[in-house]
Design an enzyme around this catalytic site. Structure first.
Site, PDB file in Angstrom:
ATOM      1  N   HIS A  71       0.860  -1.184   0.000  1.00 39.57           N
ATOM      2  CA  HIS A  71       0.000   0.000   0.000  1.00 39.57           C
ATOM      3  C   HIS A  71       0.894   1.230   0.000  1.00 39.57           C
ATOM      4  CE1 HIS A  71      -1.319   3.258   2.798  1.00 39.57           C
ATOM      5  NE2 HIS A  71      -2.336   3.305   1.970  1.00 39.57           N
ATOM      6  N   GLY A  87     -18.394  11.591   1.134  1.00 39.17           N
ATOM      7  CA  GLY A  87     -19.205  11.239  -0.012  1.00 39.17           C
ATOM      8  C   GLY A  87     -18.390  10.872  -1.229  1.00 39.17           C
TER       9      GLY A  87
END
Length: 305
Positions: free
Chosen positions: A107, A259
């Site tokens: 990662h 969002g």
């Protein structure tokens, strides 16, 4: 403190996404598929995914640039003074899950964040780092990984690598399992102490060194033979990766709270994974060695002499 140049940061991040995808595609032999997206509240990004490749079972390299009028809870939890400010965040984040269990999962992310309020100076910082999650330990890989990370940090001061390494060990830790996620690397956040230009340069040095850290490990391990038992252990250990990302990872929480695009946020999850009740590796096995030796925070470069 020098004034941040958001355009330069954005241009660098887009070029970093390009260069990493090019390097990984060259090894795998397959291209990343691009999927651009927009966020209704402001901003968007481009996600690039490689699935079922020759080396990479699933990998994603994402660029995002989002902004909004209200800081998300995940960003103000440790800095309540920023509540009520507008924000802008941009970064590149990647996760690579190889087929071969002898090739570690990895990662990496680098990011820039700025919070603004009319009549007040902007508050900005850089963050990022990279870490390695092996399923079968290999000392040569661990030493190379940490040596590359140290070489990326050292031009900015000898304190940064040990500080960022400790930060990484502390952050990528599964509290409910009482174990690290992998063998660490470097991790940092809230970096602005060097002023904009030098803080930006340090972030770039870390981002630019990722391919140098990971590519040799991939090339050494990708063609090694492995057994079905090793594959099953890889899928079992991938469960730890899922647990961390869904329970603790601040980037995941930030993306969901702002969002962001769910498909891109959860791109980091592996395609196949398994959980086994009360699994215990055979004593003296390579599977036992992973947790007994490699998943113990240690000074890899000291051990290398």
């Amino acid at each position: 403190m020098s004034t941040p140049n958001k355009d330069n940061v954005r241009a660098y991040l887009l070029s970093l996404q390009d260069s990493i995808c090019d390097a990984l595609s060259e090894i795998d032999g397959h291209p990343f598929v691009e999927d651009s997206w927009e966020r209704a509240e402001g901003g968007g990004g481009r996600s690039r995914v490689l699935a079922d490749g020759n080396v990479i079972e699933k990998g994603g390299v994402n660029f995002s640039h989002v902004f909004g009028d209200t800081m998300p809870v995940s960003a103000t939890a440790n800095r309540p003074e920023l509540a009520g400010r507008s924000f802008e965040a941009m970064g590149v984040s990647l996760v690579i899950h190889p087929h071969n269990p002898l090739v570690p999962t990895t990662h990496m992310n680098v990011r820039f964040f700025i919070a603004e309020k009319e009549g007040e100076a902007p508050v900005w910082w850089f963050g990022g780092g990279y870490d390695l999650t092996p399923y079968y330990g290999n000392k040569e890989d661990c030493i190379h990984w940490h040596r590359t990370a140290k070489e990326a940090c050292d031009p900015f001061g000898e304190k940064f690598y040990p500080h960022f390494k400790q930060w990484c060990d502390n952050y990528f830790y599964l509290k409910h399992r009482d174990e690290p996620r992998g063998i660490g690397g470097v991790f940092f956040d809230d970096l602005n102490e060097l002023g904009f230009e030098d803080s930006f340069a340090l972030m770039q040095s870390v981002g630019n060194s990722f391919v140098d850290a990971y590519r040799p490990i991939m090339l050494r391990r990708k063609d090694e033979d492995f057994s079905e038992k090793q594959r099953e252990f890889q899928l079992y250990r991938r469960g730890r990766y899922v647990e961390f990302n869904l329970v603790f990872d601040r980037g995941t929480l930030f993306g969901l709270q702002t969002g962001g695009r769910t498909e891109s946020i959860l791109m980091s999850l592996p395609p196949l994974v398994r959980w086994e009740y009360n699994y215990q590796p055979e004593e003296g096995s390579a599977e036992a060695e992973l947790t007994q030796v490699y998943l113990k925070p240690q000074e890899w470069l000291v051990a290398s002499g």
